[in-house]
Structure formats: structure tokens, C-alpha cells
Motif scaffolding. Sequence first.
Motif, PDB file in Angstrom:
ATOM      1  N   LEU A   1     -57.184   2.820  19.851  1.00  0.00           N
ATOM      2  CA  LEU A   1     -57.618   2.305  18.554  1.00  0.00           C
ATOM      3  C   LEU A   1     -57.575   0.782  18.542  1.00  0.00           C
ATOM      4  O   LEU A   1     -56.609   0.158  18.990  1.00  0.00           O
ATOM      5  CB  LEU A   1     -56.734   2.867  17.444  1.00  0.00           C
ATOM      6  CG  LEU A   1     -56.565   4.393  17.449  1.00  0.00           C
ATOM      7  CD1 LEU A   1     -55.782   4.845  16.214  1.00  0.00           C
ATOM      8  CD2 LEU A   1     -57.909   5.105  17.525  1.00  0.00           C
ATOM      9  N   GLY A   2     -58.629   0.180  18.016  1.00  0.00           N
ATOM     10  CA  GLY A   2     -58.746  -1.269  18.035  1.00  0.00           C
ATOM     11  C   GLY A   2     -59.340  -1.792  19.329  1.00  0.00           C
ATOM     12  O   GLY A   2     -59.502  -3.000  19.504  1.00  0.00           O
ATOM     13  N   ARG A   3     -59.684  -0.893  20.223  1.00  0.00           N
ATOM     14  CA  ARG A   3     -60.227  -1.269  21.528  1.00  0.00           C
ATOM     15  C   ARG A   3     -61.734  -1.025  21.555  1.00  0.00           C
ATOM     16  O   ARG A   3     -62.233  -0.109  20.908  1.00  0.00           O
ATOM     17  CB  ARG A   3     -59.549  -0.445  22.621  1.00  0.00           C
ATOM     18  CG  ARG A   3     -60.124  -0.682  24.004  1.00  0.00           C
ATOM     19  CD  ARG A   3     -59.408   0.150  25.049  1.00  0.00           C
ATOM     20  NE  ARG A   3     -60.139   0.115  26.311  1.00  0.00           N
ATOM     21  CZ  ARG A   3     -59.734   0.690  27.434  1.00  0.00           C
ATOM     22  NH1 ARG A   3     -58.607   1.356  27.443  1.00  0.00           N
ATOM     23  NH2 ARG A   3     -60.466   0.601  28.528  1.00  0.00           N
ATOM     24  N   GLU A   4     -62.450  -1.826  22.324  1.00  0.00           N
ATOM     25  CA  GLU A   4     -63.895  -1.666  22.472  1.00  0.00           C
ATOM     26  C   GLU A   4     -64.263  -1.593  23.944  1.00  0.00           C
ATOM     27  O   GLU A   4     -63.735  -2.345  24.754  1.00  0.00           O
ATOM     28  CB  GLU A   4     -64.633  -2.841  21.820  1.00  0.00           C
ATOM     29  CG  GLU A   4     -64.409  -2.926  20.317  1.00  0.00           C
ATOM     30  CD  GLU A   4     -64.908  -4.229  19.734  1.00  0.00           C
ATOM     31  OE1 GLU A   4     -65.534  -5.004  20.493  1.00  0.00           O
ATOM     32  OE2 GLU A   4     -64.667  -4.487  18.545  1.00  0.00           O
ATOM     33  N   ASP A   5     -65.163  -0.669  24.268  1.00  0.00           N
ATOM     34  CA  ASP A   5     -65.661  -0.549  25.631  1.00  0.00           C
ATOM     35  C   ASP A   5     -67.137  -0.895  25.687  1.00  0.00           C
ATOM     36  O   ASP A   5     -67.739  -1.291  24.697  1.00  0.00           O
ATOM     37  CB  ASP A   5     -65.390   0.849  26.176  1.00  0.00           C
ATOM     38  CG  ASP A   5     -64.198   0.871  27.126  1.00  0.00           C
ATOM     39  OD1 ASP A   5     -64.261   0.169  28.149  1.00  0.00           O
ATOM     40  OD2 ASP A   5     -63.202   1.573  26.837  1.00  0.00           O
ATOM     41  N   PHE A   6     -67.756  -0.697  26.847  1.00  0.00           N
ATOM     42  CA  PHE A   6     -69.089  -1.224  27.136  1.00  0.00           C
ATOM     43  C   PHE A   6     -70.205  -0.542  26.335  1.00  0.00           C
ATOM     44  O   PHE A   6     -71.090  -1.209  25.796  1.00  0.00           O
ATOM     45  CB  PHE A   6     -69.350  -1.073  28.640  1.00  0.00           C
ATOM     46  CG  PHE A   6     -70.729  -1.455  29.066  1.00  0.00           C
ATOM     47  CD1 PHE A   6     -71.166  -2.766  28.973  1.00  0.00           C
ATOM     48  CD2 PHE A   6     -71.601  -0.505  29.571  1.00  0.00           C
ATOM     49  CE1 PHE A   6     -72.436  -3.120  29.361  1.00  0.00           C
ATOM     50  CE2 PHE A   6     -72.876  -0.845  29.965  1.00  0.00           C
ATOM     51  CZ  PHE A   6     -73.293  -2.166  29.864  1.00  0.00           C
ATOM     52  N   ALA A   7     -70.174   0.789  26.270  1.00  0.00           N
ATOM     53  CA  ALA A   7     -71.304   1.544  25.727  1.00  0.00           C
ATOM     54  C   ALA A   7     -70.973   2.122  24.351  1.00  0.00           C
ATOM     55  O   ALA A   7     -69.978   2.818  24.185  1.00  0.00           O
ATOM     56  CB  ALA A   7     -71.707   2.664  26.680  1.00  0.00           C
TER      57      ALA A   7
ATOM     58  N   SER B   1     -63.064   1.223  17.201  1.00  0.00           N
ATOM     59  CA  SER B   1     -62.799   0.070  16.351  1.00  0.00           C
ATOM     60  C   SER B   1     -63.612   0.186  15.076  1.00  0.00           C
ATOM     61  O   SER B   1     -64.646   0.864  15.046  1.00  0.00           O
ATOM     62  CB  SER B   1     -63.139  -1.245  17.068  1.00  0.00           C
ATOM     63  OG  SER B   1     -64.542  -1.396  17.216  1.00  0.00           O
ATOM     64  N   VAL B   2     -63.142  -0.470  14.038  1.00  0.00           N
ATOM     65  CA  VAL B   2     -63.848  -0.443  12.761  1.00  0.00           C
ATOM     66  C   VAL B   2     -65.216  -1.103  12.907  1.00  0.00           C
ATOM     67  O   VAL B   2     -66.211  -0.629  12.355  1.00  0.00           O
ATOM     68  CB  VAL B   2     -63.012  -1.153  11.678  1.00  0.00           C
ATOM     69  CG1 VAL B   2     -63.808  -1.290  10.387  1.00  0.00           C
ATOM     70  CG2 VAL B   2     -61.719  -0.386  11.428  1.00  0.00           C
TER      71      VAL B   2
END
Length: 253
Positions: free
Chosen positions: A212-218, A177-178
Motif C-alpha cells: 500500500l502506498g507503492r506504485e509499480d510500472f504497469a 496507491s490512491v
Amino acid sequence: MYATERQQQILAAARRDGRVDVASLATLLDVTPETVRRDLTVLERHGLVRRVHGGAIPVEQLGFEPGLAQREGLLSGEKDRIAKAALDELPDGGALILDAGTTTVRLAELLPTDRELTVVTHALPVATVLATRPGITLHLVGGTVRGRTLAAVGTWALRELADIRADVAFLGTNGLSVEHGLTTPDLAEAEVKRALVRAARRTVVLADHTKLGREDFAHVAALADVDTLVTDSGVQPELADEIEAAGPRVVRA
């Protein structure tokens, strides 16, 4: 259709497909995109989905990292195109790093045999592909092997990676993500990915459009640390423009 019924349909679609986008939902449900966005906001407030650029993913997806066997068949055509496009980022000779992941395995399978290359990897599937390949000098990084990704992590891996300097590193990622750059579900694997970035002069990320545009934990790295993103043609043009504005060149395969 009542709003609650519509929201139940949206949630069911998100859980079935792993992700939903506003435009498709608006067409499917015969409502405006603004209505869909309001429904997604309601679902997010109830802790059922996480909003991402252009849509949402179910919260179950955030806490679950599929194994290699499950990921291998997903978006196979897109991954093949990404791997082929990534060949243009190879040095004429010299050293490269291949991260763990299904797309990097495809790149390993496509590496040319007409030049001498030194390859460093901490991924057992990548090493298996390249172990007997002519023209390849393979260095396998050791450490504690994660069963879910078959990648070596931990202090051994970090210590070995600190001693090298490669021409280019090809990284996989679970999220991009940006705002938060590259992310992955596991802290130990995130630490190794950061070491891969530090160990190379250039960093090329291989990621299909669903990442793309996704966020994970670390957190792994900011987009400013990435030179090139190779993705597929399914990426939304406005998102690709935002990513390029944050630093990396975007290649659509």
C-alpha cells in the motif's frame, strides 16, 4: 552525525529491508520526522529511492519482480490472516475468479467444501491446489505462462476471460496507491488483471500493508473499480482512510 552519514544509513536500511518508514527511521536515528523526510527527498533527487506514503523504497525494488519462491515466505502470517478474512467475501455459491499470487494460493487452500463453487484461474499454483478439490468446478485459463508468476497471459487468456461473468474476482497486486490505483511490474499481466476485473461483478483485492502506498510500472485499475481491499493490521490508519475515501471498503485482518 552528518547528513550524508545519516542518508547512507537510510539507504542501507532501505536496500536491506526493501522499504523504510519515516517514523521508524526518526526513532532509530534520533532525529525528527521532518529531518528524515528531507533526507529521503535528497536520496530521491539522487535517484536512489522512490518516495511512497510514509516512507520510501529503493529504486532497485522498482525494477525487480521477485519470483514465487522468494515471495512465498514473506509476511506469511499476514497473508494467512488476509486469506482467512477474504473467506467472508465468498458467495454462498456461484463463480469466482482467483488471480495469481501467494495470497490467492492461500485463499484457494482455504476454500470451503460445504458449497458448490465454480473457480476460474489463470494461475498454475491455484489450479494445482484446486484440481482435485471436492465441490469445486475448476476452469483453467490458457495462454503464455510467465515463469516468474506461473500465470497465463496474452491473447488466449484475454479471449477466454471475455466470455465469462463471475460473482467476485480476488486480485493480487504489487502496488496500490490512491493516485494510481493498482499497479504491477509486467504489462501483459496488468492486461490480464484488467480482464479479471471486467469479468466479475465485484472485485476484492488481497494485499499486505507493504504493497500500500507503492506504485509499480504497469497500471491495472483505479481504486474506484475495487469494491473491497483486504489487508493486514500493519496498514497505517491514515492511509487506510485515504483508500476508503477513494472507493473500496478496507478490511484489516
